[in-house]
Design a protein around this motif. Structure first.
Motif, mmCIF file in Angstrom:
data_model
loop_
_atom_site.group_PDB
_atom_site.id
_atom_site.type_symbol
_atom_site.label_atom_id
_atom_site.label_comp_id
_atom_site.label_asym_id
_atom_site.label_seq_id
_atom_site.Cartn_x
_atom_site.Cartn_y
_atom_site.Cartn_z
ATOM 1 N N VAL A 59 -6.989 -68.965 0.370
ATOM 2 C CA VAL A 59 -6.995 -70.038 -0.830
ATOM 3 C C VAL A 59 -5.525 -70.664 -0.919
ATOM 4 C CG1 VAL A 59 -7.100 -70.097 -3.590
ATOM 5 C CG2 VAL A 59 -8.732 -68.730 -2.317
ATOM 6 N N LEU A 60 -4.577 -69.435 -0.568
ATOM 7 C CA LEU A 60 -3.112 -69.781 -0.606
ATOM 8 C C LEU A 60 -2.616 -70.688 0.437
ATOM 9 C CD1 LEU A 60 -0.167 -69.050 -2.058
ATOM 10 C CD2 LEU A 60 0.130 -67.380 -0.247
ATOM 11 N N ALA A 61 -3.412 -70.373 1.541
ATOM 12 C CA ALA A 61 -3.190 -71.503 3.226
ATOM 13 C C ALA A 61 -3.592 -72.546 2.505
ATOM 14 C CB ALA A 61 -3.728 -70.831 3.992
ATOM 15 N N LYS A 62 -4.988 -72.917 1.838
ATOM 16 C CA LYS A 62 -5.488 -74.206 1.551
ATOM 17 C C LYS A 62 -4.626 -74.896 0.471
ATOM 18 C CE LYS A 62 -8.948 -77.043 0.597
ATOM 19 N NZ LYS A 62 -8.364 -78.366 0.785
ATOM 20 N N ALA A 63 -4.059 -74.137 -0.465
ATOM 21 C CA ALA A 63 -3.088 -74.807 -1.354
ATOM 22 C C ALA A 63 -1.689 -75.463 -0.809
ATOM 23 C CB ALA A 63 -2.706 -73.920 -2.731
ATOM 24 N N LYS A 64 -1.159 -74.370 0.300
ATOM 25 C CA LYS A 64 -0.044 -74.910 0.951
ATOM 26 C C LYS A 64 -0.307 -76.060 1.859
ATOM 27 C CE LYS A 64 3.473 -72.935 3.629
ATOM 28 N NZ LYS A 64 4.105 -74.122 4.190
ATOM 29 N N ALA A 65 -1.322 -75.939 2.501
ATOM 30 C CA ALA A 65 -1.818 -77.042 3.354
ATOM 31 C C ALA A 65 -1.836 -78.434 2.660
ATOM 32 C CB ALA A 65 -3.081 -76.914 4.210
ATOM 33 N N ASP A 66 -2.510 -78.461 1.333
ATOM 34 C CA ASP A 66 -2.513 -79.525 0.608
ATOM 35 C C ASP A 66 -1.167 -79.937 0.183
ATOM 36 O OD1 ASP A 66 -5.420 -79.640 0.948
ATOM 37 O OD2 ASP A 66 -5.737 -78.566 -1.382
ATOM 38 N N LYS A 67 -0.506 -79.145 -0.277
ATOM 39 C CA LYS A 67 1.123 -79.444 -1.011
ATOM 40 C C LYS A 67 1.619 -80.263 0.419
ATOM 41 C CE LYS A 67 4.117 -76.467 -0.612
ATOM 42 N NZ LYS A 67 5.317 -75.712 -0.209
#
Length: 178
Positions: free
Chosen positions: A85-93
């Protein structure tokens, strides 16, 4: 009586050209013939500034999207989520920041080209105006062979050309900014 009227008419016709025969200042000519020139230049400058705000509407959208993804990432990071979840949010950012950066570069290049074109057109108008001022001064000083009718037509055509050039610049800036 007829002779007096004829002499007065000749004086009225000849006196203005003789009064200016000595020397005519450029500021006098500009004040007399180009009273709206500075206002037109200011209007172009204002249109250039407005263009900066609206020429790239996608930048505003991407900025708000990037801010939202950064805020979402911070919120997700504080809630101690799983690595996925953290990796997905970071990738979106990161993706949103990259898109924003690319859009800003393209927008900046576009604005720079549009402003460069309009500044070149302003310089062309200034050169044309300087030539017209020279023609006017030469005529008012009595150093040319133009008749009053030819002079009036030349000045009218010149002023019309300058006005239409300003309109063209403003039209161009306004169409680029929409």
């Amino acid at each position: 009586m007829k002779k007096t009227i004829a002499i007065l008419l000749m004086l009225v016709m000849l006196l203005p050209s003789q009064a200016f025969a000595a020397s005519v200042s450029t500021s006098y000519v500009e004040k007399l013939y180009f009273e709206s020139y500075k206002d037109s230049v200011k209007e172009v400058r204002a249109a250039q500034k407005k263009m900066n705000k609206v020429v790239c509407p996608d930048v505003q959208k991407l900025t708000s999207k990037s801010k939202a993804s950064v805020a979402k990432y911070k919120t997700v990071a504080k809630s101690k989520p799983s690595k996925d979840v953290l990796a997905k949010a970071k990738a979106d950012k990161d993706q949103d920041k990259k898109l924003l950066s690319k859009a800003k570069k393209e927008c900046s290049a576009s604005k720079k080209n549009i402003k460069k074109e309009s500044n070149k057109a302003l310089k062309d108008i200034a050169v044309y105006k300087a030539g017209l001022v020279k023609v006017i001064k030469t005529h008012l000083e009595g150093k040319d062979s133009l008749s009053q009718e030819q002079f009036t037509k030349t000045v009218h055509d010149g002023l019309t050309h300058i006005d239409s050039s300003f309109r063209d610049i403003l039209y161009s800036l306004r169409t680029h900014s929409q």
